[in-house]
Design a protein around this motif. Structure first.
Motif, PDB file in Angstrom:
ATOM      1  N   GLU A   1       0.870  -1.180   0.000  1.00 55.03           N
ATOM      2  CA  GLU A   1       0.000   0.000   0.000  1.00 55.03           C
ATOM      3  C   GLU A   1       0.904   1.226   0.000  1.00 55.03           C
ATOM      4  O   GLU A   1       1.752   1.378   0.883  1.00 55.03           O
ATOM      5  CB  GLU A   1      -0.880  -0.021   1.243  1.00 55.03           C
ATOM      6  CG  GLU A   1      -1.858   1.104   1.343  1.00 55.03           C
ATOM      7  CD  GLU A   1      -2.713   0.985   2.600  1.00 55.03           C
ATOM      8  OE1 GLU A   1      -3.283   2.016   2.989  1.00 55.03           O
ATOM      9  OE2 GLU A   1      -2.787  -0.106   3.195  1.00 55.03           O
ATOM     10  N   TYR A   2       0.739   2.095  -1.023  1.00 55.21           N
ATOM     11  CA  TYR A   2       1.575   3.282  -1.155  1.00 55.21           C
ATOM     12  C   TYR A   2       0.785   4.533  -0.794  1.00 55.21           C
ATOM     13  O   TYR A   2      -0.381   4.669  -1.155  1.00 55.21           O
ATOM     14  CB  TYR A   2       2.078   3.440  -2.594  1.00 55.21           C
ATOM     15  CG  TYR A   2       3.164   2.473  -2.968  1.00 55.21           C
ATOM     16  CD1 TYR A   2       4.505   2.765  -2.723  1.00 55.21           C
ATOM     17  CD2 TYR A   2       2.864   1.260  -3.579  1.00 55.21           C
ATOM     18  CE1 TYR A   2       5.501   1.879  -3.070  1.00 55.21           C
ATOM     19  CE2 TYR A   2       3.854   0.373  -3.934  1.00 55.21           C
ATOM     20  CZ  TYR A   2       5.169   0.683  -3.674  1.00 55.21           C
ATOM     21  OH  TYR A   2       6.166  -0.187  -4.019  1.00 55.21           O
ATOM     22  N   GLN A   3       1.450   5.450  -0.090  1.00 51.64           N
ATOM     23  CA  GLN A   3       0.928   6.784   0.169  1.00 51.64           C
ATOM     24  C   GLN A   3       2.029   7.773  -0.189  1.00 51.64           C
ATOM     25  O   GLN A   3       3.213   7.456  -0.076  1.00 51.64           O
ATOM     26  CB  GLN A   3       0.540   6.975   1.635  1.00 51.64           C
ATOM     27  CG  GLN A   3      -0.678   6.212   2.043  1.00 51.64           C
ATOM     28  CD  GLN A   3      -1.100   6.539   3.470  1.00 51.64           C
ATOM     29  OE1 GLN A   3      -0.468   7.327   4.178  1.00 51.64           O
ATOM     30  NE2 GLN A   3      -2.183   5.926   3.907  1.00 51.64           N
ATOM     31  N   ALA A   4       1.607   8.972  -0.613  1.00 49.29           N
ATOM     32  CA  ALA A   4       2.569  10.011  -0.975  1.00 49.29           C
ATOM     33  C   ALA A   4       2.066  11.362  -0.499  1.00 49.29           C
ATOM     34  O   ALA A   4       0.860  11.599  -0.460  1.00 49.29           O
ATOM     35  CB  ALA A   4       2.764  10.041  -2.487  1.00 49.29           C
ATOM     36  N   TYR A   5       2.983  12.223  -0.152  1.00 42.18           N
ATOM     37  CA  TYR A   5       2.661  13.623   0.057  1.00 42.18           C
ATOM     38  C   TYR A   5       2.824  14.246  -1.328  1.00 42.18           C
ATOM     39  O   TYR A   5       3.928  14.609  -1.744  1.00 42.18           O
ATOM     40  CB  TYR A   5       3.583  14.249   1.105  1.00 42.18           C
ATOM     41  CG  TYR A   5       3.351  15.725   1.294  1.00 42.18           C
ATOM     42  CD1 TYR A   5       2.067  16.254   1.392  1.00 42.18           C
ATOM     43  CD2 TYR A   5       4.418  16.602   1.371  1.00 42.18           C
ATOM     44  CE1 TYR A   5       1.854  17.599   1.563  1.00 42.18           C
ATOM     45  CE2 TYR A   5       4.221  17.961   1.539  1.00 42.18           C
ATOM     46  CZ  TYR A   5       2.932  18.453   1.629  1.00 42.18           C
ATOM     47  OH  TYR A   5       2.731  19.798   1.782  1.00 42.18           O
ATOM     48  N   GLU A   6       1.718  14.292  -2.066  1.00 43.04           N
ATOM     49  CA  GLU A   6       1.761  14.582  -3.497  1.00 43.04           C
ATOM     50  C   GLU A   6       2.412  15.911  -3.873  1.00 43.04           C
ATOM     51  O   GLU A   6       3.246  15.931  -4.795  1.00 43.04           O
ATOM     52  CB  GLU A   6       0.362  14.486  -4.114  1.00 43.04           C
ATOM     53  CG  GLU A   6       0.405  14.545  -5.613  1.00 43.04           C
ATOM     54  CD  GLU A   6      -0.915  14.192  -6.265  1.00 43.04           C
ATOM     55  OE1 GLU A   6      -1.062  14.518  -7.456  1.00 43.04           O
ATOM     56  OE2 GLU A   6      -1.785  13.599  -5.612  1.00 43.04           O
ATOM     57  N   PRO A   7       2.095  17.037  -3.234  1.00 49.11           N
ATOM     58  CA  PRO A   7       2.749  18.290  -3.670  1.00 49.11           C
ATOM     59  C   PRO A   7       4.271  18.226  -3.590  1.00 49.11           C
ATOM     60  O   PRO A   7       4.967  18.652  -4.502  1.00 49.11           O
ATOM     61  CB  PRO A   7       2.193  19.350  -2.714  1.00 49.11           C
ATOM     62  CG  PRO A   7       0.922  18.774  -2.179  1.00 49.11           C
ATOM     63  CD  PRO A   7       1.133  17.281  -2.150  1.00 49.11           C
ATOM     64  N   MET A   8       4.791  17.649  -2.517  1.00 44.38           N
ATOM     65  CA  MET A   8       6.239  17.560  -2.367  1.00 44.38           C
ATOM     66  C   MET A   8       6.815  16.487  -3.288  1.00 44.38           C
ATOM     67  O   MET A   8       7.893  16.673  -3.859  1.00 44.38           O
ATOM     68  CB  MET A   8       6.611  17.264  -0.912  1.00 44.38           C
ATOM     69  CG  MET A   8       8.094  17.258  -0.665  1.00 44.38           C
ATOM     70  SD  MET A   8       8.898  18.849  -0.981  1.00 44.38           S
ATOM     71  CE  MET A   8       8.471  19.723   0.504  1.00 44.38           C
ATOM     72  N   ALA A   9       6.112  15.383  -3.461  1.00 45.37           N
ATOM     73  CA  ALA A   9       6.595  14.325  -4.354  1.00 45.37           C
ATOM     74  C   ALA A   9       6.701  14.851  -5.789  1.00 45.37           C
ATOM     75  O   ALA A   9       7.698  14.584  -6.479  1.00 45.37           O
ATOM     76  CB  ALA A   9       5.679  13.107  -4.301  1.00 45.37           C
ATOM     77  N   MET A  10       5.717  15.607  -6.234  1.00 44.46           N
ATOM     78  CA  MET A  10       5.777  16.173  -7.581  1.00 44.46           C
ATOM     79  C   MET A  10       6.947  17.146  -7.689  1.00 44.46           C
ATOM     80  O   MET A  10       7.652  17.163  -8.705  1.00 44.46           O
ATOM     81  CB  MET A  10       4.462  16.858  -7.943  1.00 44.46           C
ATOM     82  CG  MET A  10       3.293  15.888  -8.081  1.00 44.46           C
ATOM     83  SD  MET A  10       3.509  14.627  -9.353  1.00 44.46           S
ATOM     84  CE  MET A  10       3.291  15.620 -10.795  1.00 44.46           C
ATOM     85  N   ARG A  11       7.177  17.909  -6.648  1.00 44.26           N
ATOM     86  CA  ARG A  11       8.330  18.818  -6.657  1.00 44.26           C
ATOM     87  C   ARG A  11       9.633  18.025  -6.794  1.00 44.26           C
ATOM     88  O   ARG A  11      10.535  18.430  -7.527  1.00 44.26           O
ATOM     89  CB  ARG A  11       8.342  19.661  -5.386  1.00 44.26           C
ATOM     90  CG  ARG A  11       9.490  20.623  -5.349  1.00 44.26           C
ATOM     91  CD  ARG A  11       9.452  21.487  -4.130  1.00 44.26           C
ATOM     92  NE  ARG A  11      10.597  22.395  -4.174  1.00 44.26           N
ATOM     93  CZ  ARG A  11      11.061  23.033  -3.145  1.00 44.26           C
ATOM     94  NH1 ARG A  11      10.489  22.908  -1.982  1.00 44.26           N
ATOM     95  NH2 ARG A  11      12.087  23.818  -3.267  1.00 44.26           N
ATOM     96  N   VAL A  12       9.731  16.900  -6.103  1.00 43.97           N
ATOM     97  CA  VAL A  12      10.915  16.052  -6.213  1.00 43.97           C
ATOM     98  C   VAL A  12      11.047  15.527  -7.646  1.00 43.97           C
ATOM     99  O   VAL A  12      12.136  15.531  -8.219  1.00 43.97           O
ATOM    100  CB  VAL A  12      10.869  14.892  -5.189  1.00 43.97           C
ATOM    101  CG1 VAL A  12      11.938  13.850  -5.480  1.00 43.97           C
ATOM    102  CG2 VAL A  12      11.024  15.436  -3.767  1.00 43.97           C
TER     103      VAL A  12
END
Length: 163
Positions: A65-76
């Motif tokens: 099961e994956y979770q992401a902090y999307e705004p920061m992940a996209m920045r990365v």
């Protein structure tokens, strides 16, 4: 609320129009990612597909099961592309897609594709992208084991621990 952090997250590097980045609940498609990396200027497209395997350290896995902090992940993701373009200026296209949600064994969790005139730079840039993503992106996975237990781990920790 830390306004400095909010400003840094929202002032992300702007991606190039020819590149593509996504975090998605929907299944990922190798054909779609390959197509987004394709251009007549390429001599090579390297695609890296990460998928859910059936074990970790000999322990049977039934799902991740994956979770992401999307705004920061996209920045990365955008920063990875900017770094690639600085190191390998001949790269034509960069595609980084990561899946979130619950995935079964065999499902694709991440796709990275790099289109470039030459294979050596395409391989190097693709490897840089996945290695940097695993180290820097705020993405976590929960391993669900056959014995009914589960555990959360940062994918960055996996790079260090080899999971």
């Amino acid at each position: 609320m830390n306004l400095g952090l909010v400003a840094s997250v929202t002032s992300a590097i702007q991606p190039k129009a020819e590149d593509s980045f996504a975090i998605s609940f929907a299944p990922l498609s190798i054909e779609e990612v390959y197509g987004k990396a394709e251009t007549s200027a390429n001599g090579a497209i390297v695609v890296m597909s990460g998928m859910v395997r059936n074990q970790t350290d000999g322990k049977a896995v039934i799902a991740l099961e994956y979770q992401a902090y999307e705004p920061m992940a996209m920045r990365v993701f955008y920063q990875i592309a900017a770094d690639i373009r600085q190191k390998w200026s001949i790269v034509n296209r960069i595609v980084i897609y990561h899946r979130v949600g619950r995935l079964r064994v065999g499902e694709i969790s991440v796709l990275v594709a790099v289109g470039c005139p030459h294979r050596s730079e395409a391989f190097e840039a693709c490897r840089y992208a996945i290695d940097t993503l695993k180290h820097n992106a705020p993405i976590w996975k929960k391993e669900h084991w056959a014995d009914g237990s589960s555990s959360w781990v940062s994918i960055g920790a996996c790079e260090v621990q080899g999971c």
